[in-house]
Design a protein around this motif. Structure first.
Motif, PDB file in Angstrom:
ATOM      1  N   ILE A   1       6.217   6.445   6.582  1.00  9.90           N
ATOM      2  CA  ILE A   1       7.202   5.374   6.412  1.00  9.90           C
ATOM      3  C   ILE A   1       8.361   5.557   7.382  1.00  9.90           C
ATOM      4  N   GLN A   2       8.747   6.831   7.627  1.00 16.28           N
ATOM      5  CA  GLN A   2       9.880   7.081   8.531  1.00 16.28           C
ATOM      6  C   GLN A   2       9.545   6.719   9.970  1.00 16.28           C
ATOM      7  N   THR A   3       8.269   6.696  10.316  1.00 21.43           N
ATOM      8  CA  THR A   3       7.888   6.333  11.681  1.00 21.43           C
ATOM      9  C   THR A   3       7.889   4.830  11.917  1.00 21.43           C
TER      10      THR A   3
ATOM     11  N   VAL B   1       4.570   0.315   1.568  1.00 14.09           N
ATOM     12  CA  VAL B   1       4.867  -0.586   2.673  1.00 14.09           C
ATOM     13  C   VAL B   1       4.171  -1.910   2.412  1.00 14.09           C
ATOM     14  N   VAL B   2       4.750  -2.977   2.964  1.00 13.00           N
ATOM     15  CA  VAL B   2       4.160  -4.302   2.841  1.00 13.00           C
ATOM     16  C   VAL B   2       2.989  -4.401   3.799  1.00 13.00           C
TER      17      VAL B   2
ATOM     18  N   ASN C   1      12.178  -3.472   2.086  1.00 15.18           N
ATOM     19  CA  ASN C   1      13.120  -2.454   1.612  1.00 15.18           C
ATOM     20  C   ASN C   1      12.779  -2.028   0.182  1.00 15.18           C
ATOM     21  N   ILE C   2      12.435  -3.003  -0.681  1.00 10.43           N
ATOM     22  CA  ILE C   2      12.068  -2.679  -2.063  1.00 10.43           C
ATOM     23  C   ILE C   2      10.778  -1.859  -2.087  1.00 10.43           C
ATOM     24  N   ALA C   3       9.813  -2.233  -1.251  1.00 13.07           N
ATOM     25  CA  ALA C   3       8.549  -1.494  -1.214  1.00 13.07           C
ATOM     26  C   ALA C   3       8.763  -0.057  -0.758  1.00 13.07           C
ATOM     27  N   ARG C   4       9.598   0.145   0.252  1.00 13.65           N
ATOM     28  CA  ARG C   4       9.823   1.502   0.759  1.00 13.65           C
ATOM     29  C   ARG C   4      10.566   2.368  -0.248  1.00 13.65           C
TER      30      ARG C   4
ATOM     31  N   SER D   1       0.848  -1.189   0.000  1.00 10.30           N
ATOM     32  CA  SER D   1       0.000   0.000   0.000  1.00 10.30           C
ATOM     33  C   SER D   1       0.886   1.242   0.000  1.00 10.30           C
ATOM     34  N   ARG D   2       0.455   2.271  -0.729  1.00 10.64           N
ATOM     35  CA  ARG D   2       1.234   3.503  -0.820  1.00 10.64           C
ATOM     36  C   ARG D   2       0.989   4.351   0.425  1.00 10.64           C
TER      37      ARG D   2
END
Length: 317
Positions: free
Chosen positions: A81-83, A101-102, A93-96, A74-75
């Motif tokens: 994401i940083q939290t 995020v997964v 890692n690829i998703a971020r 999901s976007r």
């Protein structure tokens, strides 16, 4: 000219002819392997490289397709994401890196397990029933045997879509719609006709005298079948199992119509893998590549039995 002289007078193909035939076989093998190789290569491409034009042959390998086929994403905003702290594994890692995020596992693994259970279950049943039926047609006087064999064969002539709606209505009435048991029974009924016709030819070539000798020694008919006929029919059973598994493993029409969730197999699921902005081709290619592995392994394992049968051959009269 005698038969022996005629046999000795057969002209062997020349060296040039054999080499030309070998080149044709190699060329045909290469042509048929190109689509499979391209699918495997696409599974290691990034989404941008997978849809680039002209197509890229040289590219930087990525496991994004395999991560996407096993996970849902999901976007999210960069602040969110940083939290979350450091990435949890390669796929995270690829998703971020794409501001995603997964969110959890995908439905590919349950669909893949459904394919394994349904395909192998129907193959075992079809080969077992086909072996018994072929033995009965081969060894006993069955009334209207030729008519029955033709009727069994005629069931393979009918296109699946012709009976899809009646089967759907019957399955919905008896509660077999979207169940593994329903798909196993359906694929078994379709494959039994193929199994009977293939195995009858192999069993016909096994001399009856061996069974009769075994029964004179005290074996029952069933014991003679298990200990005499089955070992000599291993080649036919292996070949039949491969053909039955290929049909059940790749079948699409019945799987689309009769399953939707609980018993859905991989073939209807793989084409609907959607990524951001459209079809996720690396994930589709990754799912297809993984889907090819069991059928290849099964064929390679039974190849030894096939080669042994070709080398030694079934006992013939």
């Amino acid at each position: 000219m005698s038969a022996s002289n005629a046999a000795h007078s057969v002209v062997e193909p020349s060296t040039g002819t054999r080499r030309f035939a070998g080149l044709l076989v190699i060329l045909y093998a290469i042509i048929t392997m190109v689509p499979l190789i391209w699918i495997v290569l696409t599974s290691f491409k990034s989404p941008d490289d997978a849809i680039s034009y002209p197509p890229k042959v040289l590219f930087k390998p990525s496991l994004e397709g395999y991560c996407n086929v096993f996970t849902t994403r999901s976007r999210q905003t960069q602040e969110f994401i940083q939290t979350l702290g450091p990435p949890q594994g390669l796929c995270d890692n690829i998703a971020r890196s794409r501001n995603m995020v997964v969110a959890g596992p995908s439905n590919y693994v349950p669909r893949f397990i459904n394919s394994l259970i349904i395909a192998f279950g129907s193959t075992v049943l079809a080969v077992a029933l086909g072996t018994l039926s072929a033995y009965g047609f081969s060894r006993f006087r069955v009334p209207l045997k030729d008519d029955l064999l033709f009727f069994i064969l005629s069931t393979r002539m009918m296109p699946p879509i012709a009976v899809a709606i009646p089967i759907y209505l019957m399955y919905r009435t008896v509660g077999l719609s979207d169940t593994r048991l329903g798909m196993i029974l359906l694929y078994t009924s379709v494959n039994v006709s193929l199994a009977v016709w293939l195995l009858k030819g192999f069993i016909d070539e096994i001399p009856r005298e061996y069974e009769e000798a075994a029964m004179i020694d005290g074996y029952t008919r069933f014991q003679a079948f298990v200990k005499v006929v089955l070992p000599q029919a291993t080649t036919g059973i292996a070949a039949t199992a491969i053909f039955c598994l290929i049909f059940a493993w790749n079948e699409y029409a019945f799987a689309v119509l009769l399953t939707s969730g609980n018993a859905q197999t991989a073939p209807p699921f793989i084409p609907i893998i959607i990524g951001e902005g459209g079809q996720d081709w690396p994930a589709v290619a990754a799912g297809t590549t993984i889907f090819l592995v069991p059928i290849v392994v099964f064929t390679v394992l039974l190849r030894k039995h096939l080669l042994r049968g070709i080398t030694f051959g079934a006992v013939r009269k």
